[in-house]
Design an enzyme around this catalytic site. Structure first.
Site, PDB file in Angstrom:
ATOM      1  N   GLY A 135     -33.402  16.555  14.667  1.00  0.00           N
ATOM      2  CA  GLY A 135     -32.077  17.128  14.841  1.00  0.00           C
ATOM      3  C   GLY A 135     -31.740  16.264  13.211  1.00  0.00           C
ATOM      4  O   GLY A 135     -31.348  16.016  13.226  1.00  0.00           O
ATOM      5  N   ARG A 143     -39.832  19.075  14.761  1.00  0.00           N
ATOM      6  CA  ARG A 143     -39.417  17.839  15.435  1.00  0.00           C
ATOM      7  C   ARG A 143     -41.026  17.709  16.304  1.00  0.00           C
ATOM      8  O   ARG A 143     -41.423  17.533  16.987  1.00  0.00           O
ATOM      9  CB  ARG A 143     -38.978  18.755  17.229  1.00  0.00           C
ATOM     10  N   ASP A 161     -38.542   7.626  16.235  1.00  0.00           N
ATOM     11  CA  ASP A 161     -39.583   8.670  16.839  1.00  0.00           C
ATOM     12  C   ASP A 161     -39.789   9.285  15.751  1.00  0.00           C
ATOM     13  O   ASP A 161     -41.835   8.685  15.163  1.00  0.00           O
ATOM     14  CB  ASP A 161     -39.663   9.665  17.577  1.00  0.00           C
ATOM     15  N   LYS A 219     -32.155   8.143  10.297  1.00  0.00           N
ATOM     16  CA  LYS A 219     -31.464   8.894  10.372  1.00  0.00           C
ATOM     17  C   LYS A 219     -31.204   9.921  11.333  1.00  0.00           C
ATOM     18  O   LYS A 219     -32.078   9.454  12.473  1.00  0.00           O
ATOM     19  CB  LYS A 219     -32.361  10.343   9.569  1.00  0.00           C
ATOM     20  N   THR A 220     -29.850   9.242  12.272  1.00  0.00           N
ATOM     21  CA  THR A 220     -29.555  10.452  13.565  1.00  0.00           C
ATOM     22  C   THR A 220     -27.690   9.841  13.527  1.00  0.00           C
ATOM     23  O   THR A 220     -27.275   9.250  13.497  1.00  0.00           O
ATOM     24  CB  THR A 220     -30.612   9.985  14.807  1.00  0.00           C
ATOM     25  N   ASP A 256     -26.755   9.970  15.999  1.00  0.00           N
ATOM     26  CA  ASP A 256     -26.490   9.341  17.357  1.00  0.00           C
ATOM     27  C   ASP A 256     -26.144   8.074  17.336  1.00  0.00           C
ATOM     28  O   ASP A 256     -25.796   6.662  18.294  1.00  0.00           O
ATOM     29  CB  ASP A 256     -27.869   8.947  18.950  1.00  0.00           C
ATOM     30  N   ARG A 276     -27.746  11.301  23.660  1.00  0.00           N
ATOM     31  CA  ARG A 276     -28.254  11.487  24.922  1.00  0.00           C
ATOM     32  C   ARG A 276     -28.965  10.385  25.438  1.00  0.00           C
ATOM     33  O   ARG A 276     -28.670   9.852  26.633  1.00  0.00           O
ATOM     34  CB  ARG A 276     -29.409  12.727  24.970  1.00  0.00           C
TER      35      ARG A 276
END
Lengths: 512, 512
Positions: free
Chosen positions: A50, A114, A145, A171-172, A174, A221
């Site tokens: 993402g 992905r 991941d 990277k994220t 979240d 999530r």
């Protein structure tokens, strides 16, 4: 959520015989190229998963490092994520090509994907690309991941005597890929500031109108970092943190009652409005919901839903109670909307709307009991896509550029299987430090289908960590009094332009 | 939507014998107070209707005018909208009280409300408040209805020989209260910039991911100005303008086909993503939907919805067809969710989700016919509350302060029944002009229940106006090519900080 994690160094060493056990690397300034380093390099870069604001600056940082320190280098951007490596789909990056993307949000320079490089066949394809392009290195920009995958690729290349090195970048949005040496993942800072702008606006609206409860679900999530950070920035009346719900083994009824109790208390004080933050992954944290969904998946794989409800009798009694407690629209969603494997689509459940309905029902019964006399109107919001591709904050712009520059230097110095890391982040940018940390040091092994699989643990919100403790110490006041802060739109100049997020600041202070 | 408007000057003159026929007023600089003007004033201010960024600056402008030009004045803020006038609920405004709200969004300084002063009894209450507080003037900050009400109040006070004058100020993010002398309503500029930030982010996300069509519904029930302005700022692939749909008497099927055709064309070009803007009030512009809802309201007032569907046979055949064309969730919403008067709750319909489902269905049948081979995934968004209470843009901050300052001067000079107006807006702030325009000059009369009622016409998007023509000239290119612009978060300093919105610029240029 519930991971069967076996933290066994030996297992990791066995899985990564070639890259395990590397010390962290620190990059120090020098005015000339190191003797023995290749004068020019061939480097590939890939964006995985993402979007997160700042990805383009990582690429710019690598590119600029090569231009400055390894003249004559070539840089390829793999298109559409890891599939681009496997299919050898790439674009050669040039000064002109990169220019319009500098400091811009999104991943549209080379796009993302992905796919994972997992099977022996896929590793073979990656090797072929590495050989065909004569790559000295690949930089993988991704989340937990993707960085696990980067490490497997580093191991695979080294084990097969390829010269191609692999460096990861955290990277994220979240914010759940972090450890002591990698203090934050890029994109988290910007995304939270964008969401906080919107939440702040909604807060002022709530106070001005005086009649709405805004239920705001926030992307993320797995971990609730975004929700916690947005709470620290804006001071909502109620904030649900998934990790706390899980630790206290709360039920959906507990969460509903917690919200309803505060709404009732506020009504007595004359406030019939408020703002409530909910993490996207809330229901994944509630064991009874997980249980119900598992049972539904099992039952509906064999039975059809009959009007008489015989299927329902197969639910355990606790699950039956929970099902009956859910609003009708959610019940229908659970029964009707299935993914291609026949499973309930948990991600589709609009938790904010579900909670509004459950709170409405609870207030209705309290009204009948004479315990609540006021009017409740819920408004639902989901903030997600708006934050993934925003213009990066100054922090993320600088941080990403540094991550990229460091990745270039690590590859240049012959390193592989490291994640680019930038330190001293609470100092001015000039004093930041750059280096690399062994990806294996971030890993645990998980037992799946009898096999050990390496995983980078998601960094969840720690209930003993500084950000949560800060929040926990003030939330009761925020619930009753209105301590709203509306931070306004992210600025690129002016006094607040270089502020960094509360989570990172509090964590760095706690470490100091 | 369909208004029975009778533009009859004579009728307006009859309705407003005391304030009709006033010329526009221009305020010119002077270094000293005018002789004959009261040295000090007692002024009340009220915020009416939905929030719009900048309201606090109107109040600050009035306050500062009084401090500078009418020393010793007193200023009251009526609390919670016009009800505050009727119930004489107010707070006395002081330098310290106002300070924290300067340049801030929201209406939380004195809050707002949607009550109207309509009945003889209510006018009586307003008179009592005006007398009790010995008011020289009231400033009504509101939209078309509130300014109509302001004019009625001005007329009523003058007709009853009260000294209290009334001045209106043009507020609404919807941008539909404007005329030649009042070039824009405040809040529109900021709200559009906030929505455009979010739309721009979603666009970059769409292009980066390459697999989602984002359907964005934008606040604004009556006119489509916000949608048009956001389109001009961001260049989406598809934009639906309600006024055009109405002018072309389009059906819901026409709108669906228009969207689906572009999606199919884009798929052929390899683009399976995009961004689509939809005005909140879309379905109000579609005659067949209005007809269906009218019939449903009629039928369901008498009949219940039976499983056999006998109620449905009472629909006219065109309405029956339309009903069957609607997605099931929308059908259920139309049948089940009624307001306390038993009417269908049109405002609750999530048009963006409805269109996603209708497009899905249409693509499915084209797939079967072999005319479409790709994958469509819709994501829905509604941007509304996020924009109403944002920090005002520099334009709205300056514009509102000027509106307030002008309102103070108009009251000071003895004017009543005018709306504060600021001109020359495409010049630097120093060259703006301020004045007042007769509210009656904005009015038409509408015949309701056999009586003439004055109304300020909502300014709808003009299909012959410069903003729409600009849009119409480029939309086909935007549909197929991706000309996305992501303007990023609103800035308060730097090169773009003083940009004003496209709609206003284009309209002012066309007038010049």
């Amino acid at each position: 959520m519930v991971q069967n994690v076996v933290p066994q160094e030996d297992e990791i060493a066995k899985l990564f015989p070639n890259v395990f056990g590397q010390p962290s690397a620190t990059i120090v300034p020098s005015s000339s190229a190191k003797s023995g380093w290749d004068s020019s390099l061939k480097i590939g870069v890939v964006l995985s998963g993402g979007q997160a604001p700042g990805g383009h600056n990582v690429i710019s940082g690598i590119f600029d490092y090569l231009q400055a320190r390894a003249k004559g280098s070539t840089m390829y951007g793999f298109k559409g994520g890891p599939a681009g490596i496997m299919n050898c789909k790439y674009v050669e990056l040039s000064t002109d090509f990169i220019y319009p993307y500098r400091n811009q949000g999104g991943f549209d320079m080379i796009c993302s994907g992905r796919d994972k490089i997992e099977t022996p066949e896929q590793f073979k394809q990656a090797q072929e690309t590495a050989k065909k392009l004569d790559l000295d290195g690949i930089v993988v920009i991704g989340g937990d991941d993707s960085n696990t995958n980067a490490c497997l690729l580093a191991e695979n290349f080294r084990g097969n005597n390829l010269k191609t090195r692999v460096i990861g970048c955290p990277k994220t949005i979240d914010g759940d890929l972090k450890c002591k040496e990698v203090p934050t993942s890029f994109g988290f800072d910007t995304a939270c500031k964008i969401f906080a702008e919107m939440i702040g606006n909604v807060m002022i609206d709530a106070r001005s109108t005086g009649k709405y409860y805004h239920f705001v679900r926030l992307m993320g999530r797995a971990a609730s970092h975004i929700t916690l950070e947005c709470a620290l920035q804006t001071h909502p009346n109620i904030t649900i943190i998934g990790e706390e719900v899980a630790a206290q083994k709360q039920t959906l009824k507990n969460v509903t009652d917690y919200i309803t109790d505060i709404i009732c208390k506020r009504a007595e004080l004359g406030y019939n409005y408020g703002v409530i933050l909910i993490p996207e992954g809330l229901i994944d944290f509630i064991p009874e919901v997980q249980q119900l969904i598992a049972e539904l998946n099992e039952i509906l794989a064999h039975d059809t839903v009959d009007e008489a409800g015989t299927w329902k009798k197969k639910l355990r009694s606790q699950s039956q109670q929970l099902f009956d407690f859910l609003p009708q629209a959610i019940q229908e969603q659970l029964l009707l909307e299935r993914d291609p494997h026949g499973n309930v689509q948990v991600a589709r459940i609009e938790t904010e709307k579900m909670l509004i309905q459950m709170v409405e029902t609870e207030l209705e019964s309290r009204k009948i009991a004479g315990a609540y006399k006021h009017r409740f109107q819920g408004q639902s919001h989901f903030f997600g896509y708006e934050g993934r591709c925003g213009l990066p904050s100054n922090f993320d712009s600088n941080y990403c550029y540094s991550l990229g520059y460091a990745a270039g230097a690590l590859l240049h110095s012959g390193k592989t299987g490291l994640i680019s890391s930038v330190g001293n982040l609470n100092a001015p940018v000039e004093e930041w430090t750059v280096g690399g940390t062994a990806l294996t040091s971030l890993m645990d092994v998980e037992r799946r289908h009898g096999k050990f699989k390496p995983v980078i643990k998601k960094a969840m919100v720690e209930l003993e960590g500084a950000p949560f403790k800060k929040f926990a110490s003030v939330r009761d006041e925020w619930a009753i009094k209105n301590r709203y802060v509306s931070p306004g739109p992210l600025q690129f100049s002016g006094p607040t332009a270089n502020d960094i997020n509360h989570t990172l600041m509090l964590e760095l202070e706690a470490q100091a």
